[in-house]
Enzyme design. Sequence first.
Site, PDB file in Angstrom:
ATOM      1  N   ASP A 161      63.386  94.731  67.280  1.00 40.23           N
ATOM      2  CA  ASP A 161      64.065  95.652  66.361  1.00 40.23           C
ATOM      3  C   ASP A 161      63.115  96.055  65.234  1.00 40.23           C
ATOM      4  OD1 ASP A 161      66.644  96.845  65.264  1.00 40.23           O
ATOM      5  OD2 ASP A 161      65.995  95.607  63.579  1.00 40.23           O
ATOM      6  N   TYR A 163      60.079  99.809  58.011  1.00 42.59           N
ATOM      7  CA  TYR A 163      59.433  98.489  57.996  1.00 42.59           C
ATOM      8  C   TYR A 163      57.901  98.592  58.008  1.00 42.59           C
ATOM      9  CZ  TYR A 163      64.075  96.818  59.518  1.00 42.59           C
ATOM     10  OH  TYR A 163      65.422  96.558  59.635  1.00 42.59           O
ATOM     11  N   LYS A 221      64.326 102.909  63.886  1.00 41.08           N
ATOM     12  CA  LYS A 221      65.404 103.513  63.089  1.00 41.08           C
ATOM     13  C   LYS A 221      64.882 104.667  62.242  1.00 41.08           C
ATOM     14  CE  LYS A 221      67.270  98.844  62.509  1.00 41.08           C
ATOM     15  NZ  LYS A 221      66.114  97.995  62.184  1.00 41.08           N
ATOM     16  N   HIS A 233      69.334 104.672  60.392  1.00 43.61           N
ATOM     17  CA  HIS A 233      69.243 103.391  59.680  1.00 43.61           C
ATOM     18  C   HIS A 233      70.427 103.149  58.723  1.00 43.61           C
ATOM     19  CE1 HIS A 233      65.995 100.339  58.226  1.00 43.61           C
ATOM     20  NE2 HIS A 233      67.197  99.823  58.075  1.00 43.61           N
TER      21      HIS A 233
END
Length: 279
Positions: free
Chosen positions: A45, A50, A75, A108
Amino acid sequence: MKVSDILLNDGYKIPAVGLGTYQIRGGEGYHQILAAISDGYRSIDSATNYDNEGIVGKAIRDSGIPRSQFFISSKLPGKYHRYDDALSAIKESLARMGLEYFDLFLIHWPLPKRGLYVEAWKALITAQKLGLIKSIGVSNFEPEHLDKIITETGVTPAVNQIEIHPYWINDNRIQENLKRGILTEAWSPLGRGSDALKEPIIQKLAEKYDKNVGQIILRWHLDRGVIPLPKSTNLEHQRANLNIFDFSLTNDEIQAINALNRENGRIDGQDPNEYEEFE
Ligand SMILES: NC(=O)C1=CN([C@@H]2O[C@H](COP(=O)(O)OP(=O)(O)OC[C@H]3O[C@@H](n4cnc5c(N)ncnc54)[C@H](OP(=O)(O)O)[C@@H]3O)[C@@H](O)[C@H]2O)C=CC1
Ligand SMILES: O=C(O)C(=O)[C@@H](O)[C@H](O)C(=O)CO
């Protein structure tokens, strides 16, 4: 350790546990992801936010394991909710990963105050038709956000990834997802290292099943029909977090963990109606 698969509403299958990667970055992160893959993780994931799509893709390619055996998610960040921006962002994410398609791609956060998530959803639908994404889904969507995208497009998300851990069991949203045929994934499934790991009931169950406390919480997710996405940079934890398919909790034990729920148990600042992503 063999991880079971779960069928999504679009006919694709998703592994029952995935590796969370929030704050796993850089050279060290690359080695941590590679180690997780060699321990058996196939579902990873990630998210544009990130800043690790590059190392996730590199670890997949360097693992020597065929792409078809992975289930890779990312996302869409809030700044790209407009239709054209979202389509470009998906292509950029794929380029950073060095992949031709995502197994799953999520919006997201809904960011309802900006009010553009239906546009973003339409872009995910187009990306799916173009073959850039197999399954499309959302994250942090409340029932009213789900109904809005379903009503306006006729397309139901395969997945809704939401906050769930013993202090925020989120039963109502799991049921709302279920009613619409949407599979629930749990983010921060271990409460982001909170005191939940120290709760006596969880320690007692760990002794009973000869498992560690993390494994008991992750099994609780599976037994509630939820896919947990535990993050760990510790090899022993990573391995343990996959080793949860040889036991299950009784209904009473599930209820005992559910009883740890707190009215204010949500991680600070993560109310989907209020949450704003930093640009
Ligand atoms: N969609 C969204 O909005 C969000 C998605 N996420 C996703 O969910 C993933 C997981 O959530 P995250 O917030 O990272 O937190 P987690 O609930 O996965 O907790 C991670 C913490 O638990 C520790 N831990 C992991 N396994 C064990 C174990 N077996 N025993 C004891 N401690 C353990 C880790 O330490 P150690 O490394 O030492 O093992 C780390 O400190 C994220 O990484 C991300 O992929 C997260 C937040 C929001
Ligand atoms: O990790 C994620 O996916 C997030 O969306 C972040 O909001 C994270 O939960 C966070 O706490 C950022 O401060």
